[in-house]
Design an enzyme around this catalytic site. Structure first.
Site, PDB file in Angstrom:
ATOM      1  CG  HIS A  35      -2.084  -1.012   1.004  1.00 39.37           C
ATOM      2  ND1 HIS A  35      -3.216  -0.769   0.261  1.00 39.37           N
ATOM      3  CD2 HIS A  35      -2.190  -2.293   1.439  1.00 39.37           C
ATOM      4  CE1 HIS A  35      -3.988  -1.857   0.260  1.00 39.37           C
ATOM      5  NE2 HIS A  35      -3.385  -2.788   0.967  1.00 39.37           N
ATOM      6  N   GLY A 122      -7.229 -14.315  -8.367  1.00 40.05           N
ATOM      7  CA  GLY A 122      -7.816 -13.465  -7.328  1.00 40.05           C
ATOM      8  C   GLY A 122      -7.241 -13.681  -5.937  1.00 40.05           C
ATOM      9  CG  LEU A 125       0.058 -15.113  -5.828  1.00 39.80           C
ATOM     10  CD1 LEU A 125       0.486 -16.512  -6.188  1.00 39.80           C
ATOM     11  CD2 LEU A 125       1.150 -14.450  -4.997  1.00 39.80           C
ATOM     12  CG  ASP A 172      -0.136  -5.572  -8.576  1.00 31.03           C
ATOM     13  OD1 ASP A 172       0.741  -5.458  -7.709  1.00 31.03           O
ATOM     14  OD2 ASP A 172      -1.351  -5.579  -8.321  1.00 31.03           O
ATOM     15  CE1 TYR A 222      -4.757  -1.537  -3.430  1.00 33.76           C
ATOM     16  CE2 TYR A 222      -5.971   0.036  -4.779  1.00 33.76           C
ATOM     17  CZ  TYR A 222      -4.783  -0.559  -4.420  1.00 33.76           C
ATOM     18  OH  TYR A 222      -3.620  -0.171  -5.026  1.00 33.76           O
TER      19      TYR A 222
HETATM   20  C1  GLA Z   1      -2.831  -4.354  -5.184  1.00 33.70           C
HETATM   21  C2  GLA Z   1      -2.604  -3.207  -6.179  1.00 33.70           C
HETATM   22  C3  GLA Z   1      -1.163  -2.691  -6.108  1.00 33.70           C
HETATM   23  C4  GLA Z   1      -0.777  -2.370  -4.667  1.00 33.70           C
HETATM   24  C5  GLA Z   1      -1.138  -3.517  -3.729  1.00 33.70           C
HETATM   25  C6  GLA Z   1      -0.927  -3.156  -2.285  1.00 33.70           C
HETATM   26  O1  GLA Z   1      -2.055  -5.459  -5.554  1.00 33.70           O
HETATM   27  O2  GLA Z   1      -2.874  -3.629  -7.500  1.00 33.70           O
HETATM   28  O3  GLA Z   1      -1.020  -1.575  -6.942  1.00 33.70           O
HETATM   29  O4  GLA Z   1      -1.361  -1.165  -4.246  1.00 33.70           O
HETATM   30  O5  GLA Z   1      -2.486  -3.952  -3.881  1.00 33.70           O
HETATM   31  O6  GLA Z   1       0.410  -2.930  -2.025  1.00 33.70           O
END
Ligand code: GLA
Length: 388
Positions: A35, A122, A125, A172, A222
């Protein structure tokens, strides 16, 4: 060609003909820095040896036909896309990528596609980022676009935060594209530059333990955390004018100490996690550079503690898995990804890992009546064309 059998699947679904373009992109595990990416902070992810593989063949007409093996579903649409609606399923990622590509220029024809993969879906990963990146890499080749590097990564992120509607950061997609074997990526999400950091810890295994729990809250929770972080940054910028606070990246620990009793409690907690987590990423890079496994493990565990107490994205199941791990010889453990369910990462001694896994599964079942699935991951190369 292809590693996961997508070419064979392609012929089964669409019949013989010219060889399809094949591309793939991996999922990722974030070692530490959770985060922080949407707060212009530091992250330390690595691409894992789990991939989504896509095969693509052009069509003469404007039709798009895509078959996803995991869902045994054929999706179809027509190019150019006209105000497509979100379906809440895998095809949204495809449409999201197509919409973003169309903004760069008209896509002259349709295509047939098959999608196959072994990234758990989901679970935290980044199966979604691996799908977006594999598609973008393959479609770039199919259409002869010069789309690569950061431009491709940012396009995929926009596909997800735009059409798909998940306001994610860039970690990601970045890790899925730029991953390197045996390395983690120390990424500064402000400058969007990274340094590969060797992730070879002798005698250590990276285990991913899936709690099997998926909370509906994941998306909304989120988005809420993201809003809270923005609000916290704004509050601190007003409280400390002239200190150049643009995002939580610019906040110093001392400022938070000063406003402990003034700042709204929730905002303070969110900010404190982000500020400390950024610091932990820097320390983890140092520990890795020095080959200090114990040090890395402690930082991971500390990260989990604050994700639980300050950022409040953990669950009883994730906490249990982490605590069990620490009591049974893990160097460190923590939830990875957005939280609210999903997976935990355990750094464990390679020797004895089989018994660790068996005992952990038994304990988890006894406590929650749930099955934890476990897989070992290795830092792996990022996205690539595999053929054609
Ligand atoms: C998800 C989001 C990433 C990141 C993480 C938390 O995977 O896609 O961009 O914010 O949560 O670190």
């Amino acid at each position: 060609m292809g590693q996961l059998g997508t070419a064979r699947l392609f012929r089964e679904v669409f019949g013989a003909g010219p060889e399809p373009v094949i591309s793939w992109a991996p999922g990722r595990v974030n070692l530490i820095g959770e985060h922080t990416d949407y707060n212009e902070g530091y992250v330390l992810p690595f691409a894992v040896d789990r991939y989504t593989e896509v095969a693509l063949r052009p069509r003469r007409d404007g039709k798009v036909l895509a078959y996803a093996a995991a869902f045994d579903r054929l999706f179809s649409c027509e190019l150019p896309l006209r105000e497509p609606e979100r379906k809440g399923e895998w095809s949204d990622y495809l449409v999201g990528v197509l919409l973003e590509l169309s903004k760069r220029g008209e896509l002259p024809h349709g295509f047939e596609a098959t999608i196959i993969g072994n990234v758990p879906l989901g679970a935290g990963l980044s199966s979604s980022a691996s799908l977006e990146v594999a598609l973008a890499v393959g479609l770039s080749r199919l259409y002869g676009l010069e789309l690569e590097g950061l431009e491709l990564v940012e396009l995929c992120q926009r596909a997800e935060s735009g059409f798909v509607g998940m306001p994610c950061g860039i970690m990601d997609q970045y890790a899925s594209y730029f991953g390197e074997p045996g390395k983690a990526l120390f990424l500064d999400t402000r400058t969007l530059r990274h340094r590969p950091v060797p992730l070879e810890l002798p005698g250590v295994s990276f285990l991913i333990v899936d709690s099997g729990v998926r909370r509906a809250l994941a998306g909304s929770g989120y988005a809420e955390r993201r809003r809270e972080c923005e609000e916290a940054a704004l509050w601190l910028a007003r409280r400390f004018p002239g200190r150049g606070i643009r995002s939580l990246r610019d906040v110093e620990r001392g400022m938070l100490d000063e406003v402990r009793d003034e700042m709204p409690e929730i905002l303070w907690k969110r900010a404190a996690h982000v500020v400390e987590e950024n610091d932990r990423v820097l320390k983890a890079v140092e520990a890795l550079d020095g080959g200090d496994v114990q040090g890395v493990g402690k930082l991971l565990t500390a990260s989990h503690g604050l994700l639980r107490d300050l950022f409040q994205v953990s669950t009883p199941e994730l906490d249990f898995l982490v605590e069990w791990g620490l009591e049974h010889g893990a160097f460190g453990a923590r939830l990875v990804g957005g939280g609210f369910g999903g997976v935990t990462l355990h750094l464990v001694p390679r020797e004895g890992k089989e018994a660790y896994v068996q005992d952990l599964k038994r304990a988890y079942r006894a406590r929650f009546g749930l099955t934890a699935s476990v897989l070992e991951v290795r830092p792996a190369p990022g996205a690539a064309h595999l053929s054609a």
